[in-house]
Every structure is written in C-alpha cells, then in structure tokens.
Design an enzyme around this catalytic site. Structure first.
Site, PDB file in Angstrom:
ATOM      1  N   HIS A  20     -60.189  13.546  96.616  1.00 41.14           N
ATOM      2  CA  HIS A  20     -60.651  14.770  97.329  1.00 41.14           C
ATOM      3  C   HIS A  20     -62.175  14.784  97.330  1.00 41.14           C
ATOM      4  CE1 HIS A  20     -60.091  19.217  98.372  1.00 41.14           C
ATOM      5  NE2 HIS A  20     -61.398  18.975  98.439  1.00 41.14           N
ATOM      6  N   HIS A  35     -65.952  15.576  99.736  1.00 37.85           N
ATOM      7  CA  HIS A  35     -66.719  15.996 100.918  1.00 37.85           C
ATOM      8  C   HIS A  35     -67.968  15.124 101.016  1.00 37.85           C
ATOM      9  CE1 HIS A  35     -64.437  19.785 101.372  1.00 37.85           C
ATOM     10  NE2 HIS A  35     -64.315  19.681 100.067  1.00 37.85           N
ATOM     11  N   LYS A  83     -55.039  18.041 106.118  1.00 33.49           N
ATOM     12  CA  LYS A  83     -55.560  19.097 105.245  1.00 33.49           C
ATOM     13  C   LYS A  83     -55.272  20.482 105.795  1.00 33.49           C
ATOM     14  CE  LYS A  83     -57.834  21.032 101.920  1.00 33.49           C
ATOM     15  NZ  LYS A  83     -59.053  20.760 101.194  1.00 33.49           N
ATOM     16  N   HIS A  87     -55.372  23.568 100.458  1.00 31.83           N
ATOM     17  CA  HIS A  87     -56.316  24.463  99.773  1.00 31.83           C
ATOM     18  C   HIS A  87     -55.503  25.713  99.431  1.00 31.83           C
ATOM     19  CE1 HIS A  87     -60.378  26.188  98.866  1.00 31.83           C
ATOM     20  NE2 HIS A  87     -59.610  27.265  98.873  1.00 31.83           N
ATOM     21  N   HIS A 144     -57.357  20.632  94.011  1.00 30.20           N
ATOM     22  CA  HIS A 144     -58.255  21.278  93.030  1.00 30.20           C
ATOM     23  C   HIS A 144     -57.623  22.488  92.337  1.00 30.20           C
ATOM     24  CE1 HIS A 144     -58.931  23.626  96.633  1.00 30.20           C
ATOM     25  NE2 HIS A 144     -59.758  22.753  97.160  1.00 30.20           N
ATOM     26  N   ASP A 186     -63.645  16.938  94.521  1.00 32.89           N
ATOM     27  CA  ASP A 186     -64.092  18.030  95.392  1.00 32.89           C
ATOM     28  C   ASP A 186     -65.618  18.139  95.363  1.00 32.89           C
ATOM     29  OD1 ASP A 186     -63.836  20.018  97.284  1.00 32.89           O
ATOM     30  OD2 ASP A 186     -63.356  21.590  95.836  1.00 32.89           O
TER      31      ASP A 186
HETATM   32  O1  DOR Z   1     -66.354  25.041  96.851  1.00 35.73           O
HETATM   33  C1  DOR Z   1     -65.903  24.502  97.851  1.00 35.73           C
HETATM   34  N1  DOR Z   1     -66.686  23.798  98.694  1.00 35.73           N
HETATM   35  N2  DOR Z   1     -64.594  24.629  98.123  1.00 35.73           N
HETATM   36  C2  DOR Z   1     -64.067  24.189  99.268  1.00 35.73           C
HETATM   37  O2  DOR Z   1     -62.899  24.351  99.449  1.00 35.73           O
HETATM   38  C3  DOR Z   1     -64.923  23.577 100.299  1.00 35.73           C
HETATM   39  C4  DOR Z   1     -66.121  23.006  99.731  1.00 35.73           C
HETATM   40  C5  DOR Z   1     -67.176  22.657 100.764  1.00 35.73           C
HETATM   41  O3  DOR Z   1     -66.839  22.086 101.795  1.00 35.73           O
HETATM   42  O4  DOR Z   1     -68.355  22.928 100.502  1.00 35.73           O
HETATM   43 ZN    ZN Z   2     -62.759  20.457  98.949  1.00 36.39          ZN
END
Ligand code: DOR
Ligand code: ZN
Length: 348
Positions: free
Chosen positions: A15, A17, A101, A138, A176, A249
């Site tokens: 997971h 970003h 997702k 999520h 998460h 995450d």
């Molecule tokens: O804290 C978070 N940031 N939770 C999420 O679900 C998305 C993520 C983000 O993309 O910044």
């Molecule tokens: Zn995330």
C-alpha cells in the site's frame, strides 16, 4: 542472545502513494531501494480509472527509477460509481491491474470520486470476484455523525460484514487497519480477507498527534487510535504466517500543506520504511517473523511468488533525516525525522 544481522527475502509494500511529477521523482527511489514491488494507490487528480491511465502512470514510475532498478509497480484502479466492469476485466487480463481500490467518497485525500454507496459497485464486484481481482478497502464510514475515532469500527458492521456476505469469493484487503476490532474481524473472516498494517500505526497512538501541541505530521487517515489498539496491531503484525502484511501507506505531502490551518492527512515513512518495521519487530522480540509479514504473507495472498532476492538488515544506528528534498518547491517531512533507529538496511 541478541541478533545482529537479519537477512530476509526482499519485502514488498502492499500500500503506497507515490503521487506524480516532481514528487514522484523524489519518492519512488526511496521505496525502490528497499522493496521489490509496491501496490500503487490510484488517488491522483484525476484518479486512475482506465487501463490507459494506469499504463502511462506505470511508465512514469518506471522512468523515475534509478538506472538498473528492477522495482515493479503494481497498479490499481480507482473504483467510482461509474466504473465499467469491462475495463477492470481488460486491465486484469492485460496484467495491468493488480487490484481495485475502494474509497468511500469523502473519506480521505483525493477521495471525492470514490463510491457514494457500495451498492453502486455491484456489477464491478461481481466481475472482480469471478476473475480473482482483489478489492482494497479504505475502511472508514463517512457519516459525519460518527466520531472520527470510531469510523473504522463502524465500517466493519455497516459495510465489511454485508460485503463479505454478498461476495463470499471476493479477495478483500482491509487496508491500514488501526483498531482491535479490525484485527479481530480479519482473524475471523476467512482466508479471502487480509489486512495491511502501516509502520506508523505500529509505533504511535493518538496521543502522538497532540504531544505538547498539535503535530500535523502525525495526522493521517485512518487516524491513530488508543494504545490498546496499537498493541492489538503489533500482535497481529508480529504473529507470523497469515493474512496480515506490510503496507506503509507512505503518503507524501509538501511540508507547507501539512503545516497549515487545515493540513492534509498522510504520514511519510518511505525513506526508512523497512527499518521502522524492523524496530517494531525487534522491540517485540519477533524479528523471526519479520519475513512473513514483510515478504511472504502478501505474495501468498495475491497469488504471487515471493521476491527471489533478499535484503540484509544490521543492528547499527540509523539516523532518520528530517526531510526528503523534492523539486516541488517544498520538502517532505519524514516520520521520526531527526531520531535514531536501531536497524539499518545494508546497501549492496
Ligand atoms: O492519511 C492518508 N493519506 N490516508 C489516506 O487514505 C490517503 C493518504 C493520501 O493520499 O495522502
Ligand atoms: Zn493510502
């Protein structure tokens, strides 16, 4: 006797970003230095919903890799009210979509295009169940009358349990997880239900967000919970073979968008991710189970082979830098920046 060196199969991040543009260029090498693969979140603006978008995003990630890297981004599709099941099927058949997702609309960063209601996804979920394409969830309700600290637990009753009942063969990852309730749910929901756990939720409880003042770099969604929940997460993560696996995450935001009157949600852990997890496992005398959590349980659930190569961690002090520099005009603040960790990744 204390272990001084630990070699495990190369881990994966289930997971992650990485954003786009200058941010992507800054963060991708951090993950590629540690992990063999990562599940890439599709919450760009606009979101990644088509095979063509996922393909070109994948290419931008590969282009950001340092020369010679074999890191493999695993792409995901963003589920919307208008998702065409055929597009998911095409993306899966082409080997582009590793998962889909589900963001409840309004639950978190860039979730405005998310599902307004789970019933809108019925046709897509039928197809995913049939072809074995996992759903990554999520798991927070967006009902404003539900307390922010209860949104995950309420989601289990309102969405997860009916979803599981309606699609018994669907592979579901509860992303998460942050609560004892989610851990207990996953432990009893059967082999097609798994969960990722972040390093930061294993390390902090909700006090960290308010320690001596408001700490925007400790704010993420789902928000960190009470200590009893953190302890339940640690027990699940360090328990060995099973359906809990590593998903950082890691969510980079430019410093000025965190340190402001309405700061973005996201904790950035990519720079020292595997070292953070090693710290947790060592503290709980569970280093022998780090490989299951970081390198084996995830591939087993996704039906993939573990990575063929390995990494070595050594017990030697690791200073976490305060920032990761980027060409966005702003750095990103590292989780635990300025602190020391006990384990370092040995570089080849
Ligand atoms: O804290 C978070 N940031 N939770 C999420 O679900 C998305 C993520 C983000 O993309 O910044
Ligand atoms: Zn995330």
């Amino acid at each position: 006797m204390k272990m001084h060196e630990l070699t495990i199969r190369r881990p994966d991040d289930w997971h992650l970003h990485v954003r786009d543009g200058a941010m992507l260029k800054a963060v991708v090498p951090c993950t590629a230095a540690q992990f063999g693969r990562a599940i890439i979140m599709p919450n760009l603006l606009p979101p990644v919903t088509t095979v063509a978008q996922a393909n070109s995003y994948r290419k931008r990630i590969i282009d950001a890799l340092p020369r010679g890297h074999r890191f493999q981004p695993l792409m995901t599709a963003y589920l919307t009210d208008g998702t065409d099941p055929q597009e998911l099927q095409r993306g899966h058949a082409a080997g582009v979509f590793a998962a889909v997702k589900l963001y409840p609309a309004g639950a978190t960063t860039n979730s405005a295009s998310g599902l307004s209601d789970i019933t809108k996804a019925r046709a897509a979920l039928e197809v995913m169940q049939k072809i074995g394409l996992p759903l990554l969830v999520h798991g927070e309700v967006t009902d404003p009358s539900v307390d922010i600290f209860d949104r995950e637990a309420v989601f289990i009753d309102r969405v997860m349990i009916p979803l599981r009942r309606n699609f018994p063969e669907l592979k579901i990852v509860f992303e998460h997880v942050t609560t004892r309730q989610a851990v207990e749910y996953v432990q009893t929901a059967g082999r097609r239900t798994a969960a990722t756990i972040t390093a930061h939720h294993l390390m902090i409880n909700r006090n960290a967000i308010f320690q001596g003042g408001i700490r925007p770099h400790m704010y993420c969604l789902p928000i960190a919970k009470r200590e009893e929940h953190r302890l339940a997460l640690r027990k699940a993560a360090t328990s060995g073979p099973g359906n809990f696996f590593l998903g950082t995450d890691s969510a980079p935001h430019p410093q000025n968008t965190k340190e402001t009157a309405c700061g973005c949600a996201g904790v950035f852990t990519a720079v020292t991710a595997i070292e953070l997890y090693a710290q947790v496992f060592d503290e709980d005398n569970a280093l022998a189970n780090l490989e299951s959590f970081a390198s084996l349980n995830g591939p087993a659930f996704y039906g993939l082979k573990p990575n063929a190569d390995s990494i070595t961690l050594v017990r030697s002090p690791r200073h976490v830098p305060e920032y990761l520099a980027t060409d966005t005009g702003q750095p990103v603040v590292n989780f635990k920046g300025g602190e020391m960790l006990d384990w370092s990744l040995k570089t080849a």
